[in-house]
Enzyme design. Structure first.
Site, short mmCIF file in Angstrom:
data_model
loop_
_atom_site.label_atom_id
_atom_site.label_comp_id
_atom_site.label_asym_id
_atom_site.label_seq_id
_atom_site.Cartn_x
_atom_site.Cartn_y
_atom_site.Cartn_z
N HIS A 132 0.82 -1.23 0.00
CA HIS A 132 0.00 0.00 0.00
C HIS A 132 0.85 1.27 0.00
CE1 HIS A 132 -3.66 -2.22 0.40
NE2 HIS A 132 -3.38 -2.68 1.60
N ASP A 172 -2.64 -10.38 -2.68
CA ASP A 172 -3.24 -9.91 -1.42
C ASP A 172 -4.70 -9.53 -1.72
OD1 ASP A 172 -2.12 -8.53 1.44
OD2 ASP A 172 -3.94 -7.62 0.62
N HIS A 202 -6.35 -7.09 -0.75
CA HIS A 202 -6.49 -5.64 -0.94
C HIS A 202 -5.71 -5.21 -2.18
CE1 HIS A 202 -6.92 -6.34 3.48
NE2 HIS A 202 -7.98 -5.59 3.28
N ASP A 213 -4.68 -12.68 3.02
CA ASP A 213 -5.93 -12.25 3.65
C ASP A 213 -7.16 -12.53 2.78
OD1 ASP A 213 -4.80 -10.37 1.97
OD2 ASP A 213 -4.75 -8.76 3.46
ZN LIG Z 1 -4.20 -7.10 2.54
#
Ligand SMILES: [Zn+2]
Length: 359
Positions: free
Chosen positions: A147, A184, A186, A271
């Protein structure tokens, strides 16, 4: 016996590899010292994540992977991706005892050191892979990085470990093209921003739509000279292995094969596992093994090494099981399982990506 070993050595050298190349695992105890709970009790990014992984791997003798200590990255390496102002801000904030970078992202005094080793582990892995010391590597350090944008730390991430390693490979190790898959749950917004306008890094992300950080729409394909070199594949909450594997096999891998990277990197968050508290996908540990085998086969076909960098995964027992499954799959010789093309989303994604790549 001797004849068999000699034959094996010849056949492995024939495709460019030394006999029995080891698999390398990079880690550092500094990963255990960064703890956002000092500022926010109940924060999901805990040192226990790494402890769970390492306890599980130690119980199976690390599956034969050789461990190396992740060195500290130099600030000049961080600045391959990040502005000196961001690096200095995080260094100074940690030196002053820590604090909040945003409502999710906290640092303490040890966090800067942990982040240097996390970036350094990814860089050392890239160096070892390009030097053909191993054909596969895994950097199991934290804080994670995907991120972190060039000018902004966010989402538990301080510096973008995978992006720094990719840029190091291009600028210092003579690699011309890097493919990064981010699995991931996200969207890897930081990596996407770092390479948005670049045609020498193909970035593909499969992520749950509608959750943090909110970026990564299917139609965002990069910008300028980098248009087409960003592949965003959002999936709905509740998505299972069939959809993830279908998108990987029928959309991502054909584009990546055409791109012909000289280094393959994975931003490996876990995740999307069904037990994870931060998202709502339904993968199992075996799903990550399937994805890892597809990546291993792609890398092998292209003669490119494959490096995996740990990102998220917030249910420690599930995370540890997933990492073990990934390492086993990267080093075994079981063929990747072919998935039936999932009709609706895969065809929509293929229609978008085939504007740029033959699928
Ligand atoms: Zn994540």
């Amino acid at each position: 016996m001797q004849i068999v070993s000699a034959g094996r050595a010849v056949s492995e050298q024939a495709d460019g590899w030394a006999p029995s190349p080891p698999a390398l695992y990079f880690h550092h105890r500094a990963s255990l010292e960064h703890d956002p709970r000092a500022h926010m009790p109940g924060h999901p990014d805990t040192p226990e994540r790494i402890e769970a992984i390492e306890r599980r791997l130690a119980a199976v003798d690390w599956l034969g992977w050789r461990r190396r200590e992740a060195p500290r990255a130099r600030e000049s390496q961080l600045e391959l991706i990040h502005g000196a102002r961001l690096v200095g801000m995080i260094r100074d904030m940690c030196a002053a005892g820590g604090g909040a970078i945003d409502p999710d992202t906290f640092v303490g005094e040890p966090s800067y050191r942990a982040a240097l080793h996390a970036a350094g582990g990814a860089c050392a892995m890239a160096r070892a892979l390009i030097a053909r010391e191993a054909r596969v590597g895994f950097s199991g350090a934290r804080p994670s990085g995907h991120h972190a944008e060039p000018e902004r730390a966010m989402g538990f991430c301080l510096f973008n470990n995978v992006a720094i390693a990719a840029e190091l490979a291009i600028r210092e190790l003579g690699v011309r093209r890097v493919f990064i898959l981010d699995w991931d749950v996200h969207h890897g917004n930081g990596t996407a921003e770092a390479f948005r306008r670049r045609a020498d890094v193909l970035f593909a992300s499969i992520h749950q739509a509608g959750i943090y950080p909110g970026t990564g729409a299917l139609t965002d394909a990069g910008s300028g000279a980098g248009e087409g070199f960003t592949i965003n594949l959002p999936v709905p909450a509740g998505s299972e292995e069939d959809l993830w594997l279908s998108l990987l096999e029928h959309v991502v891998l054909p584009a990546a094969a055409t791109f012909a990277p000289e280094l393959v990197l994975v931003s490996a968050g876990y995740d999307a596992h069904r037990a994870d508290p931060l998202a709502n996908c339904r993968l199992e540990a075996g799903s990550f093994a399937h994805m890892a085998r597809h990546l291993r086969e792609l890398a092998h076909r292209l003669g490119a090494p494959l490096g995996v960098v740990l990102e998220g995964g917030y249910e420690p027992a599930a995370l540890a099981e997933c990492v073990q499954a990934t390492l086993a799959a990267l080093a075994d010789d079981q063929p990747a399982v072919s998935a039936a093309p999932e009709a609706l989303l895969t065809s929509r994604a293929a229609a978008q990506v085939s504007r740029y790549w033959p699928l």
